[in-house]
Design a protein around this motif. Sequence first.
Motif, mmCIF file in Angstrom:
data_model
loop_
_atom_site.group_PDB
_atom_site.id
_atom_site.type_symbol
_atom_site.label_atom_id
_atom_site.label_comp_id
_atom_site.label_asym_id
_atom_site.label_seq_id
_atom_site.Cartn_x
_atom_site.Cartn_y
_atom_site.Cartn_z
ATOM 1 N N MET A 197 56.137 -91.318 39.215
ATOM 2 C CA MET A 197 54.836 -91.051 38.896
ATOM 3 C C MET A 197 53.713 -91.945 39.226
ATOM 4 O O MET A 197 53.861 -93.221 39.349
ATOM 5 C CB MET A 197 55.019 -90.840 37.372
ATOM 6 N N SER A 198 52.889 -91.563 39.948
ATOM 7 C CA SER A 198 51.722 -92.217 40.400
ATOM 8 C C SER A 198 50.818 -92.864 39.466
ATOM 9 O O SER A 198 50.677 -92.205 38.357
ATOM 10 C CB SER A 198 50.862 -91.524 41.562
ATOM 11 N N ASP A 199 50.238 -94.047 39.684
ATOM 12 C CA ASP A 199 49.211 -94.581 38.836
ATOM 13 C C ASP A 199 48.177 -93.764 38.531
ATOM 14 O O ASP A 199 47.516 -93.887 37.356
ATOM 15 C CB ASP A 199 49.054 -95.956 39.337
ATOM 16 N N ARG A 200 47.803 -92.960 39.425
ATOM 17 C CA ARG A 200 46.605 -92.089 39.429
ATOM 18 C C ARG A 200 46.945 -91.201 38.270
ATOM 19 O O ARG A 200 45.957 -90.619 37.337
ATOM 20 C CB ARG A 200 46.056 -91.474 40.605
ATOM 21 N N LEU A 201 47.828 -90.551 38.176
ATOM 22 C CA LEU A 201 48.235 -89.554 37.116
ATOM 23 C C LEU A 201 48.551 -90.001 35.944
ATOM 24 O O LEU A 201 48.038 -89.516 34.724
ATOM 25 C CB LEU A 201 49.656 -88.779 37.670
ATOM 26 N N ILE A 202 49.102 -91.371 35.832
ATOM 27 C CA ILE A 202 49.173 -92.043 34.491
ATOM 28 C C ILE A 202 47.602 -92.252 34.076
ATOM 29 O O ILE A 202 47.344 -92.214 32.848
ATOM 30 C CB ILE A 202 49.922 -93.064 34.649
ATOM 31 N N GLN A 203 46.723 -92.715 34.875
ATOM 32 C CA GLN A 203 45.395 -92.816 34.406
ATOM 33 C C GLN A 203 44.722 -91.616 34.144
ATOM 34 O O GLN A 203 43.797 -91.770 33.125
ATOM 35 C CB GLN A 203 44.468 -93.615 35.475
ATOM 36 N N LEU A 204 44.970 -90.488 34.513
ATOM 37 C CA LEU A 204 44.305 -89.342 34.223
ATOM 38 C C LEU A 204 44.813 -88.887 33.094
ATOM 39 O O LEU A 204 44.084 -88.274 31.989
ATOM 40 C CB LEU A 204 44.496 -88.168 35.223
ATOM 41 N N ALA A 205 46.224 -88.913 32.675
ATOM 42 C CA ALA A 205 46.724 -88.409 31.338
ATOM 43 C C ALA A 205 46.154 -89.521 30.379
ATOM 44 O O ALA A 205 45.736 -88.773 29.444
ATOM 45 C CB ALA A 205 48.175 -88.710 31.585
ATOM 46 N N ALA A 206 46.026 -90.749 30.561
ATOM 47 C CA ALA A 206 45.221 -91.849 29.588
ATOM 48 C C ALA A 206 43.986 -91.332 29.429
ATOM 49 O O ALA A 206 43.554 -91.107 28.118
ATOM 50 C CB ALA A 206 45.466 -93.133 29.959
ATOM 51 N N ASN A 207 43.065 -90.986 30.353
ATOM 52 C CA ASN A 207 41.815 -90.585 30.290
ATOM 53 C C ASN A 207 41.676 -89.394 29.354
ATOM 54 O O ASN A 207 40.898 -89.139 28.390
ATOM 55 C CB ASN A 207 41.106 -90.296 31.369
ATOM 56 N N LEU A 208 42.448 -88.311 29.515
ATOM 57 C CA LEU A 208 42.487 -87.036 28.846
ATOM 58 C C LEU A 208 42.969 -87.284 27.435
ATOM 59 O O LEU A 208 42.183 -86.700 26.536
ATOM 60 C CB LEU A 208 43.474 -86.286 29.448
ATOM 61 N N ARG A 225 42.074 -82.311 20.381
ATOM 62 C CA ARG A 225 41.705 -81.137 20.560
ATOM 63 C C ARG A 225 42.804 -80.523 21.700
ATOM 64 O O ARG A 225 43.101 -79.471 22.087
ATOM 65 C CB ARG A 225 40.671 -81.100 21.855
ATOM 66 N N ALA A 226 43.760 -81.599 22.244
ATOM 67 C CA ALA A 226 44.737 -81.373 23.259
ATOM 68 C C ALA A 226 46.090 -81.251 22.281
ATOM 69 O O ALA A 226 46.430 -82.067 21.548
ATOM 70 C CB ALA A 226 44.796 -82.674 24.255
ATOM 71 N N GLN A 227 46.744 -80.107 22.614
ATOM 72 C CA GLN A 227 48.160 -80.158 21.960
ATOM 73 C C GLN A 227 49.142 -80.780 22.684
ATOM 74 O O GLN A 227 50.021 -81.412 22.081
ATOM 75 C CB GLN A 227 48.623 -78.482 21.829
ATOM 76 N N SER A 228 48.897 -80.861 24.048
ATOM 77 C CA SER A 228 50.074 -81.708 24.623
ATOM 78 C C SER A 228 49.414 -82.053 26.221
ATOM 79 O O SER A 228 48.649 -81.280 26.618
ATOM 80 C CB SER A 228 51.494 -80.869 25.122
ATOM 81 N N ILE A 229 49.899 -83.136 26.657
ATOM 82 C CA ILE A 229 49.493 -83.458 27.962
ATOM 83 C C ILE A 229 50.775 -83.864 28.760
ATOM 84 O O ILE A 229 51.516 -84.768 28.375
ATOM 85 C CB ILE A 229 48.484 -84.795 27.890
ATOM 86 N N ASP A 230 51.191 -83.037 29.563
ATOM 87 C CA ASP A 230 52.377 -83.263 30.456
ATOM 88 C C ASP A 230 52.116 -83.780 31.900
ATOM 89 O O ASP A 230 51.197 -83.060 32.701
ATOM 90 C CB ASP A 230 53.120 -81.998 30.505
ATOM 91 N N VAL A 231 52.851 -84.853 32.474
ATOM 92 C CA VAL A 231 52.778 -85.033 33.746
ATOM 93 C C VAL A 231 54.267 -84.739 34.445
ATOM 94 O O VAL A 231 55.014 -85.336 34.072
ATOM 95 C CB VAL A 231 52.621 -86.501 34.106
ATOM 96 N N ALA A 232 54.103 -83.744 35.250
ATOM 97 C CA ALA A 232 55.370 -83.257 35.893
ATOM 98 C C ALA A 232 55.205 -82.794 37.343
ATOM 99 O O ALA A 232 54.197 -82.151 37.456
ATOM 100 C CB ALA A 232 56.131 -82.279 35.206
ATOM 101 N N LEU A 233 56.064 -83.034 38.257
ATOM 102 C CA LEU A 233 55.867 -82.776 39.754
ATOM 103 C C LEU A 233 54.562 -82.734 40.328
ATOM 104 O O LEU A 233 54.213 -82.035 40.985
ATOM 105 C CB LEU A 233 56.117 -81.082 39.637
ATOM 106 N N GLY A 234 54.059 -83.906 40.092
ATOM 107 C CA GLY A 234 52.905 -84.544 40.713
ATOM 108 C C GLY A 234 51.778 -83.674 40.214
ATOM 109 O O GLY A 234 50.647 -83.821 40.800
ATOM 110 N N GLU A 235 51.848 -83.142 39.177
ATOM 111 C CA GLU A 235 50.663 -82.645 38.612
ATOM 112 C C GLU A 235 50.408 -82.770 36.950
ATOM 113 O O GLU A 235 51.408 -83.153 36.279
ATOM 114 C CB GLU A 235 50.677 -80.881 38.501
ATOM 115 N N VAL A 236 49.089 -82.691 36.527
ATOM 116 C CA VAL A 236 48.829 -83.038 34.840
ATOM 117 C C VAL A 236 48.610 -81.703 34.564
ATOM 118 O O VAL A 236 47.759 -81.038 35.032
ATOM 119 C CB VAL A 236 47.866 -84.088 34.777
#
Length: 199
Positions: free
Chosen positions: A1-12, A19-30
């Motif tokens: 998992m890339s640092d960019r996706l981790i950063q996006l998930a953290a920002n979300l 407001r978010a029920q879940s935030i998933d990072v899988a297959l290069g997508e959030v």
Amino acid sequence: MSDRLIQLAANLEKVLGKRAQSIDVALGEVTVIVNADTYLESALLLRNDPSLAFEQLIDLCGVDYLDFRDGAWHGQRFAVVTHLLSLQHNWRLRVRVFAPEDTYPLVASLTPIWSSANWFEREAFDLYGILFEGHDDLRRLLTDYGFIGHPFRKDFPITGNVEMRYDPELKRVVYQPVTIEAREITPRIVREEQYGGSV
């Protein structure tokens, strides 16, 4: 998992909070699943918060979860899935919201935030029967005005409900009951004795 996706998930997680029920990072997508009652508010935050800055809605579609995973699905039947793009941060996001009621699927319209949602929401209404509260022109887009039902629903009959044909005597299009008889097609296997072998 890339640092960019981790950063996006953290920002979300920071911006959307509960407001978010879940935030998933899988297959290069959030993918974020948001609550229906905060869908519009969440969309505003996704667009306006500088740490996210999703300026563009690039796709929106309906989903019917009837019999999903061979009936193992026990959640809501209808969902709206939106794909967003941030040019500033060069990242993408999938947002999913489930309509609270299966018999009257209703979610907020995103047209006040992204005007590109207009025809996408009309398509989801036409094909799935999902209603978008606040959409100022919610009418059929792909099917005929007299069409009965919503053809992408999994319980819609394959043959449809009515047939439409041009009547040369009346000189107009007429609707009539479906004349196609339902049948089961069994494949017939034909093999010659020397099939595949030498002659």
